[in-house]
Design a protein around this motif. Structure first.
Motif, mmCIF file in Angstrom:
data_model
loop_
_atom_site.group_PDB
_atom_site.id
_atom_site.type_symbol
_atom_site.label_atom_id
_atom_site.label_comp_id
_atom_site.label_asym_id
_atom_site.label_seq_id
_atom_site.Cartn_x
_atom_site.Cartn_y
_atom_site.Cartn_z
ATOM 1 N N ILE A 273 29.971 -58.577 -28.518
ATOM 2 C CA ILE A 273 29.104 -57.291 -28.928
ATOM 3 C C ILE A 273 28.798 -57.396 -30.528
ATOM 4 C CG2 ILE A 273 30.729 -55.586 -29.448
ATOM 5 C CD1 ILE A 273 28.822 -53.492 -28.035
ATOM 6 N N THR A 274 27.466 -57.354 -30.778
ATOM 7 C CA THR A 274 26.963 -57.179 -32.269
ATOM 8 C C THR A 274 27.668 -56.049 -33.109
ATOM 9 O OG1 THR A 274 24.929 -56.352 -31.807
ATOM 10 C CG2 THR A 274 25.018 -58.718 -31.769
ATOM 11 N N THR A 275 27.748 -55.890 -34.137
ATOM 12 C CA THR A 275 27.776 -54.842 -35.027
ATOM 13 C C THR A 275 26.390 -54.041 -34.837
ATOM 14 O OG1 THR A 275 27.334 -55.831 -37.074
ATOM 15 C CG2 THR A 275 29.721 -55.686 -36.312
ATOM 16 N N PRO A 276 26.659 -52.589 -35.344
ATOM 17 C CA PRO A 276 25.253 -51.767 -34.900
ATOM 18 C C PRO A 276 24.430 -52.081 -36.303
ATOM 19 C CG PRO A 276 27.001 -50.458 -35.513
ATOM 20 C CD PRO A 276 27.830 -51.781 -35.206
ATOM 21 N N PRO A 277 23.224 -51.636 -36.245
ATOM 22 C CA PRO A 277 22.386 -51.741 -37.281
ATOM 23 C C PRO A 277 22.650 -50.828 -38.430
ATOM 24 C CG PRO A 277 21.175 -51.205 -35.250
ATOM 25 C CD PRO A 277 22.643 -51.036 -35.132
ATOM 26 N N VAL A 278 22.473 -50.815 -39.641
ATOM 27 C CA VAL A 278 22.764 -50.335 -40.908
ATOM 28 C C VAL A 278 21.557 -50.565 -41.893
ATOM 29 C CG1 VAL A 278 24.073 -52.042 -42.017
ATOM 30 C CG2 VAL A 278 24.596 -49.753 -42.568
ATOM 31 N N SER A 279 21.368 -49.302 -42.635
ATOM 32 C CA SER A 279 20.442 -49.488 -43.461
ATOM 33 C C SER A 279 20.522 -50.317 -44.608
ATOM 34 C CB SER A 279 19.972 -48.115 -44.087
ATOM 35 O OG SER A 279 20.820 -47.244 -44.500
ATOM 36 N N LEU A 280 19.759 -51.132 -45.272
ATOM 37 C CA LEU A 280 19.648 -51.815 -46.444
ATOM 38 C C LEU A 280 18.883 -51.310 -47.708
ATOM 39 C CD1 LEU A 280 20.123 -55.715 -44.840
ATOM 40 C CD2 LEU A 280 21.812 -54.214 -45.904
ATOM 41 N N LYS A 281 17.908 -50.620 -47.016
ATOM 42 C CA LYS A 281 17.155 -49.945 -48.154
ATOM 43 C C LYS A 281 16.621 -48.736 -47.653
ATOM 44 C CE LYS A 281 13.446 -50.894 -51.792
ATOM 45 N NZ LYS A 281 14.764 -50.756 -52.809
ATOM 46 N N GLN A 282 16.562 -47.761 -48.276
ATOM 47 C CA GLN A 282 15.860 -46.261 -48.127
ATOM 48 C C GLN A 282 15.263 -45.787 -49.145
ATOM 49 O OE1 GLN A 282 17.306 -43.925 -44.922
ATOM 50 N NE2 GLN A 282 16.602 -42.210 -45.860
ATOM 51 N N THR A 283 13.685 -45.665 -49.541
ATOM 52 C CA THR A 283 13.243 -45.126 -50.267
ATOM 53 C C THR A 283 11.755 -44.663 -50.356
ATOM 54 O OG1 THR A 283 12.660 -45.757 -52.898
ATOM 55 C CG2 THR A 283 12.022 -47.356 -51.063
ATOM 56 N N ASP A 284 11.504 -43.701 -51.127
ATOM 57 C CA ASP A 284 9.931 -43.429 -50.888
ATOM 58 C C ASP A 284 8.979 -44.232 -51.845
ATOM 59 O OD1 ASP A 284 9.637 -42.463 -53.741
ATOM 60 O OD2 ASP A 284 10.535 -40.469 -52.886
ATOM 61 N N LEU A 285 7.676 -44.435 -51.834
ATOM 62 C CA LEU A 285 7.047 -45.174 -52.561
ATOM 63 C C LEU A 285 6.362 -44.546 -53.754
ATOM 64 C CD1 LEU A 285 5.386 -47.430 -49.509
ATOM 65 C CD2 LEU A 285 7.370 -47.967 -51.013
ATOM 66 N N LYS A 286 6.651 -43.371 -54.256
ATOM 67 C CA LYS A 286 6.106 -42.681 -55.147
ATOM 68 C C LYS A 286 6.388 -43.898 -56.457
ATOM 69 C CE LYS A 286 6.405 -38.558 -56.249
ATOM 70 N NZ LYS A 286 6.822 -37.084 -56.098
ATOM 71 N N PRO A 287 5.495 -44.145 -57.250
ATOM 72 C CA PRO A 287 5.586 -44.762 -58.573
ATOM 73 C C PRO A 287 6.228 -44.191 -59.738
ATOM 74 C CG PRO A 287 3.379 -44.411 -58.389
ATOM 75 C CD PRO A 287 4.046 -43.750 -56.942
ATOM 76 N N PHE A 288 6.067 -42.885 -59.668
ATOM 77 C CA PHE A 288 6.782 -41.974 -60.894
ATOM 78 C C PHE A 288 6.804 -40.574 -60.417
ATOM 79 C CE2 PHE A 288 1.894 -42.881 -61.347
ATOM 80 C CZ PHE A 288 1.589 -41.568 -61.024
ATOM 81 N N TYR A 289 7.434 -39.678 -61.151
ATOM 82 C CA TYR A 289 7.782 -38.486 -60.933
ATOM 83 C C TYR A 289 6.392 -37.503 -60.922
ATOM 84 C CZ TYR A 289 9.209 -33.503 -61.214
ATOM 85 O OH TYR A 289 9.682 -32.186 -61.031
#
Length: 554
Positions: A273-289
């Motif tokens: 059995i494979t290991t389960p998925p895991v996130s490698l990146k999570q972000t929003d796409l706002k370029p600035f505040y």
């Protein structure tokens, strides 16, 4: 058993001393070192064209593979075995204040002995049975084993009934430009020298599968790896009126909760059995505040497969995304109601519905809506993005989806599912598909039987190498339609990213992994066990070669 521990250890130390972090000039330097090491061997002084440095193709970095071959003279045979291993490493920043010694094993070990380290690490440091340092395990010790065997056969071609090809490939730790470029050379040598590739032996590292596991593993075939990615749009609003909009980061959080560590997304085949998925990146796409909620979010996950195709994974993940979206909206509604009860505001029914599309589905919608104008615009957009060398293939894909989304008429919240990086294909070696596979497995069984009595720990074979490796690019278990789903749903396909899978299919070489044993690959305590890695591994590989080429016939 051939006594080779000290020689393989010496070669390993020489390789480790060359800092060859992926995507740096070190890859070029270690390739040059290996090339000149091989050139000094008498055989290659007499056969100068039997070794080459090959520059990678379609690559923003200057780096090289080293390829070499030895022709056996024991009896005429076109049978050829490929010995493959990567020469690059991951970066060394994790060594922190010991970074200066990361590639100097002896000095590094002395420094570590003076520090507080975990008990098992301390035991290994003081045992004289382990070598520490970046690349010691992953995988310069494995490459050293192959170089030792290349040297041996170059000195004794009369003991070889067939041919040996060595590939020391770059860029295994990132995008596999090395092995994908090497395929061209392999095909050329196959035609020019009439090589019949009957097997490939990789030498990537192996480790315990769980605490207390003392087995040393050999792998038949390898896990496949995908990078499913999600572009998530919401409904923007001022944070002071948060329930007038829908934050895409909120949906992304539910998506990660649904996918991360989910055992239902582990792929079982042949009892493994494979290991389960895991996130490698999570972000929003706002370029600035700003005080506006984000327009879009982006998340991608590592996803291993044993038998599922890229097409099947899309179906499964689209369903998971729908579940996550439904849950996010249900909880949003309940929280909105609770807020209204406390604040006295009037609750208004939300109109959003879960909407999940694959990239190909969105492309079909937009092409139907806008025709050639959309196609031309996106092609121009991609070409312009190619000039940004700082944009990796994953963010390039996200930018393409973000631009395409602007053409959608219905901009209500949605999730777009796609692949943003290369597909490293799964490889099954069962002995059932071809005589070559059957012969490889028989030779492997013979090798283990011959060598096991000389080593105290069990040598165990399993079906799938559990880490990403270049084994994925010498054989294919997916058919063309299954592969096509990975291409059709990759926004960077044909521009920032392209693989000619037909090159792999043309060779389709049964591949196994006989590699060094150790702990903590990609970590500062990376270390390799000397006896197994520098004595047992070369002898196992030697026995497989001997058995496969024993008959000597064409």
């Amino acid at each position: 058993m051939r006594p080779c521990r000290e020689e393989v250890l010496a070669i390993t130390k020489e390789l480790v001393h060359v800092n060859s972090v992926v995507n740096t000039n070190g890859e070029k330097q270690v390739a040059q070192y290996i090339f000149h090491w091989i050139k000094k061997l008498k055989y290659f002084q007499l056969h100068e064209t039997a070794v080459m440095m090959q520059k990678t193709m379609n690559d923003q970095y200057e780096r090289y593979n080293v390829l070499a071959y030895v022709r056996g003279t024991k009896s005429a045979s076109d049978k050829t075995i490929i010995l493959m291993g990567h020469l690059d490493t991951v970066e060394i920043d994790d060594f922190a204040h010991l970074k200066k010694w990361a590639c100097s094993p002896d000095e590094l070990m002395e420094k570590m002995k003076q520090e507080a380290v975990p008990p098992l690490v301390r035991e290994h440091l003081h045992s004289n049975g382990w070598l520490f340092g970046r690349g010691s395990l992953d995988m310069k010790s494995g490459l050293a084993s192959h170089l030792y065997l290349l040297k041996y056969y170059s000195e004794h071609p009369e003991k070889l009934s067939g041919n040996i090809v060595l590939i020391a490939e770059c860029d295994e730790e990132d995008s596999s430009h090395g092995i994908l470029s090497a395929l061209k050379a392999l095909k050329a040598w196959k035609k020019e020298h009439q090589f019949n590739y009957i097997a490939a032996i990789n030498a990537d590292f192996v480790s315990p599968r769980f605490p207390g596991d003392e087995n040393r593993y050999i792998y038949k075939g390898t896990v496949g790896k995908l990078l499913p990615s999600f572009f998530i749009t919401g409904a923007e609003t001022h944070v002071g009126s948060c329930f007038e909009g829908l934050d895409p980061n909120y949906i992304a959080a539910y998506l990660t909760k649904q996918i991360n560590y989910n055992p239902a997304l582990c792929n079982e085949a042949y009892g493994e059995i494979t290991t389960p998925p895991v996130s490698l990146k999570q972000t929003d796409l706002k370029p600035f505040y700003t005080v506006q909620t984000a327009l879009a979010a982006y998340v991608y996950y590592n996803f291993f497969v044993h038998s599922w195709s890229p097409k099947e994974v899309l179906v499964k993940l689209k369903n998971e995304a729908i579940i996550a979206f439904q849950q996010a909206l249900a909880d949003y509604k309940e929280r909105y109601k609770a807020f209204c009860r406390r604040s006295g505001d009037t609750f208004h029914e939300i109109s959003w519905k879960p909407r999940v599309l694959t990239y190909k589905e969105m492309e079909r919608i937009l092409t139907k809506l806008h025709g050639q104008s959309y196609i031309d615009h996106m092609e121009k957009f991609k070409q312009n993005k190619l000039t940004d060398e700082q944009l990796d293939v994953r963010m390039f894909a996200a930018a393409v989806v973000e631009e395409a989304w602007k053409w959608m008429e219905d901009k209500s919240p949605a999730i777009i599912l796609f692949y943003s990086s290369l597909y490293s294909p799964r490889v099954e070696v069962t002995g059932e598909k071809s005589e070559r596979e059957k012969n490889v497995l028989q030779a492997l069984d013979h090798a283990v039987a011959e060598v096991q009595p000389h080593y105290p720990y069990s040598i165990v074979t399993r079906n799938f190498f559990p880490y990403i490796s270049d084994m994925s690019f010498v054989s294919l278990s997916d058919d063309e339609k299954e592969i096509q789903a990975a291409c059709d749903n990759n926004p960077s396909w044909g521009t920032k990213h392209y693989i000619d899978y037909q090159h792999i299919r043309d060779l389709n070489i049964p591949v196994i992994n006989i590699g060094p044993y150790g702990y903590d690959a990609h970590k500062k305590y990376e270390r390799v066990e000397l006896e197994y890695s520098f004595n047992i591994v070369p002898n196992l590989t030697f026995q497989v070669i001997k058995q496969l080429l024993a008959s000597g016939q064409k």
